[in-house]
Design an enzyme around this catalytic site. Sequence first.
Site, mmCIF file in Angstrom:
data_model
loop_
_atom_site.group_PDB
_atom_site.id
_atom_site.type_symbol
_atom_site.label_atom_id
_atom_site.label_comp_id
_atom_site.label_asym_id
_atom_site.label_seq_id
_atom_site.Cartn_x
_atom_site.Cartn_y
_atom_site.Cartn_z
ATOM 1 N N LYS A 109 4.256 0.789 9.596
ATOM 2 C CA LYS A 109 4.382 2.051 8.860
ATOM 3 C C LYS A 109 3.779 3.206 9.638
ATOM 4 O O LYS A 109 4.284 4.327 9.587
ATOM 5 C CB LYS A 109 3.710 1.922 7.483
ATOM 6 C CG LYS A 109 4.597 1.212 6.478
ATOM 7 C CD LYS A 109 4.002 1.232 5.096
ATOM 8 C CE LYS A 109 2.931 0.179 4.968
ATOM 9 N NZ LYS A 109 2.498 -0.020 3.582
ATOM 10 N N GLU A 129 0.873 -1.165 0.000
ATOM 11 C CA GLU A 129 0.000 0.000 0.000
ATOM 12 C C GLU A 129 0.915 1.220 0.000
ATOM 13 O O GLU A 129 1.797 1.325 0.856
ATOM 14 C CB GLU A 129 -0.878 -0.012 1.261
ATOM 15 C CG GLU A 129 -1.917 1.066 1.220
ATOM 16 C CD GLU A 129 -2.804 1.095 2.460
ATOM 17 O OE1 GLU A 129 -2.728 0.181 3.291
ATOM 18 O OE2 GLU A 129 -3.557 2.071 2.572
ATOM 19 N N ARG A 165 4.763 -12.685 10.003
ATOM 20 C CA ARG A 165 5.492 -11.486 9.622
ATOM 21 C C ARG A 165 6.797 -11.412 10.399
ATOM 22 O O ARG A 165 6.954 -12.004 11.459
ATOM 23 C CB ARG A 165 4.642 -10.235 9.811
ATOM 24 C CG ARG A 165 4.236 -9.937 11.224
ATOM 25 C CD ARG A 165 3.114 -8.904 11.277
ATOM 26 N NE ARG A 165 3.544 -7.592 10.840
ATOM 27 C CZ ARG A 165 2.948 -6.904 9.857
ATOM 28 N NH1 ARG A 165 1.935 -7.418 9.206
ATOM 29 N NH2 ARG A 165 3.358 -5.712 9.545
HETATM 30 P P1 ATP Z 1 2.742 -2.163 8.079
HETATM 31 O O1 ATP Z 1 2.222 -3.010 9.195
HETATM 32 O O2 ATP Z 1 4.169 -1.843 8.196
HETATM 33 O O3 ATP Z 1 1.913 -0.958 7.809
HETATM 34 P P2 ATP Z 1 1.387 -3.452 5.944
HETATM 35 O O4 ATP Z 1 1.161 -4.892 5.969
HETATM 36 O O5 ATP Z 1 0.219 -2.645 6.258
HETATM 37 O O6 ATP Z 1 2.658 -3.113 6.807
HETATM 38 P P3 ATP Z 1 1.520 -3.317 3.126
HETATM 39 O O7 ATP Z 1 2.017 -2.246 2.257
HETATM 40 O O8 ATP Z 1 0.095 -3.659 3.076
HETATM 41 O O9 ATP Z 1 1.944 -2.932 4.595
HETATM 42 O O10 ATP Z 1 2.415 -4.625 2.938
HETATM 43 C C1 ATP Z 1 2.685 -5.182 1.702
HETATM 44 C C2 ATP Z 1 3.035 -6.618 1.910
HETATM 45 O O11 ATP Z 1 4.139 -6.753 2.791
HETATM 46 C C3 ATP Z 1 1.894 -7.395 2.517
HETATM 47 O O12 ATP Z 1 1.734 -8.587 1.788
HETATM 48 C C4 ATP Z 1 2.334 -7.675 3.909
HETATM 49 O O13 ATP Z 1 1.805 -8.881 4.360
HETATM 50 C C5 ATP Z 1 3.855 -7.697 3.785
HETATM 51 N N1 ATP Z 1 4.482 -7.310 5.033
HETATM 52 C C6 ATP Z 1 4.288 -6.168 5.716
HETATM 53 N N2 ATP Z 1 4.986 -6.163 6.854
HETATM 54 C C7 ATP Z 1 5.664 -7.336 6.902
HETATM 55 C C8 ATP Z 1 6.552 -7.941 7.840
HETATM 56 N N3 ATP Z 1 6.904 -7.327 8.967
HETATM 57 N N4 ATP Z 1 7.045 -9.168 7.548
HETATM 58 C C9 ATP Z 1 6.709 -9.779 6.415
HETATM 59 N N5 ATP Z 1 5.873 -9.280 5.499
HETATM 60 C C10 ATP Z 1 5.342 -8.071 5.733
HETATM 61 MG MG MG Z 2 -1.463 -3.859 4.618
#
Ligand code: ATP
Ligand code: MG
Length: 578
Positions: free
Chosen positions: A286, A51, A276
């Site tokens: 984020k 995102e 994760r």
């Molecule tokens: P954040 O919690 O940092 O905001 P998010 O999951 O909301 O992360 P996205 O941009 O939606 O951020 O993430 C893109 C991809 O990265 C998703 O498939 C998510 O599952 C993966 N991802 C995000 N954080 C991690 C992590 N700590 N370890 C592994 N994969 C991750």
């Molecule tokens: Mg997300």
Amino acid sequence: MENIAERKNERQTAKVPPPDSAPSDFIRAIIIEDLKTNKYGGRVHTRFPPEPNGYLHIGHAKSICLNFGIATEFGGLYNLRFDDTNPSKEDVEYVESIQEDVRWLGFDWEDRLFYASDYFEQLYEYAVQLIKKGKAYVCDLSTDEIRQYRGTLTQPGKDSPYRNRSVEENLNLFERMRAGEFPDGSRVLRARIDMASPNLNLRDPVMYRILHAEHHRTGNKWCIYPTYDFAHGQCDSIEGITHSICTLEFEDHRPLYDWYLDALNIYHPRQIEFARLNLSYTVLSKRKLLRLVQEGHVTGWDDPRMPTLSGLRRRGYTPEAIQNFSERIGVAKSNSILDIALLEHCLREDLNRRAPRVMAVLRPLRVVIDNYPEGQVEELEAINNPEDVSMGTRQVPFSRVLYIEREDFREEPPPKYYRLAPGREVRLRYAYFIRCVGVVKDKQTGEVVELHCTYDPATRGGDAPDGRKVKATLHWVSAAHALQAEARLYDRLFLQANPNDVPEGADFKSTLNPNSLETLTACRVEPSLAGAAPGSRYQFERQGYFCVDPDSSKGKLVFNRTVSLRDTWAKIEKAQTS
Ligand code: ATP
Ligand code: MG
């Protein structure tokens, strides 16, 4: 639109690993099984769906390496797809930084860069289809009311009074939602599933919300936006994704992912969840990283203390070290916090192989070699990298006045301190043995400001012909030739291994390390570093790995300490095996 992905898949031929090679994790095991049963026509096609509401961090890198690594391993394809369904939080700055970071990590999505917003029209069509099937309805409850009606884990929800609207009325209202007739928050489109489902995600989840906001790609064309849950699986389907790999928090959403695809009766990828990545002394959310930036606790998303890829890059991390780390940690099914020392260990391993060695004095102490001829300069040969002879040698100037590290001298050496002290002899790397014969102090403060030493011309190159030994070898620079530089020494950004583990009412920021940055402005580095380009990485002998910061200017080099030489992970491993 479904055909785009199929066309793009034509080029792809998947390789099935030989049957005797054991899959390295449960995701690869699933893929091998699917290839055997020809589930997706032998295809493997993954995606990474960020995102664009922040910069990528090391957790995302893990996900990228996993998704793109798997596709590459099985001869498949991978897409980069922006999940840009929430215009209020998204920005082109993030879209651009994400692409830069993925490329830097070493992955090329070729022509497969997509945006969920590319599919807004198609997603709208899908929503209309569900309305026509009686599987979606426009609901006028407020956000709060929807929450109240949803029930709890122990109590079933209540049907919305709008649940039984006719197909015609729903179509009409949904069209008018799109046309902008209603204010934000006044209505939503919901899937008509089951308000008594034990899975809360299935209690008539929201598919579309009204949001009069300008989108960074579609402008003002839309004022209704699909939710993540409604968009994600359908985007996967449109792109012909085979294995939709995501993190564990989406496990409870999988029934919904499947429900939409089944209700629409379209191509059905498989969602697989993994744990994760969490790292000690690090926050990987984020939202929290954005707060650190906005509230000025760091200088920006690329502050070298940040776990973002742009921060790690500026700090001096290599893509290879991050890839190697991602592979080594493997894929888990349950959440845990990984020791950041392992990441640093992977980095040291890589830098040890590739970083040229140089001499740099961080906290200089002036040394005058009394018996060295005034005005004489010798060029001494120094090895660029003992791990890689092909990196050759360089010349380092030696002269009568030098700088050594302040901490390499003690007027009263404690036991086991083998470095320089009054009367004591040590080796200067690549140069001579020197002996301390005098100490000059500041009259007021008593601080040692200069040492007087003698050198033994017979020890040139570092060995005494008479076989006498010294217990320490120090790095040094020639005062007249050295360049002045700034060094930024970083420590952990948080004091606690788990920065999120704070008492009720406290905030993760209460665990910030007030001393996470120490700036040294009077460093002296050897002249071979003149003109070093930002991003260049070196090992400062005995000090650590350093990387030239973009803040450097023509007259002034600025270095970030990437990581010290001390490997705490190696110690941990040793302790574990002994
Ligand atoms: P954040 O919690 O940092 O905001 P998010 O999951 O909301 O992360 P996205 O941009 O939606 O951020 O993430 C893109 C991809 O990265 C998703 O498939 C998510 O599952 C993966 N991802 C995000 N954080 C991690 C992590 N700590 N370890 C592994 N994969 C991750
Ligand atoms: Mg997300």
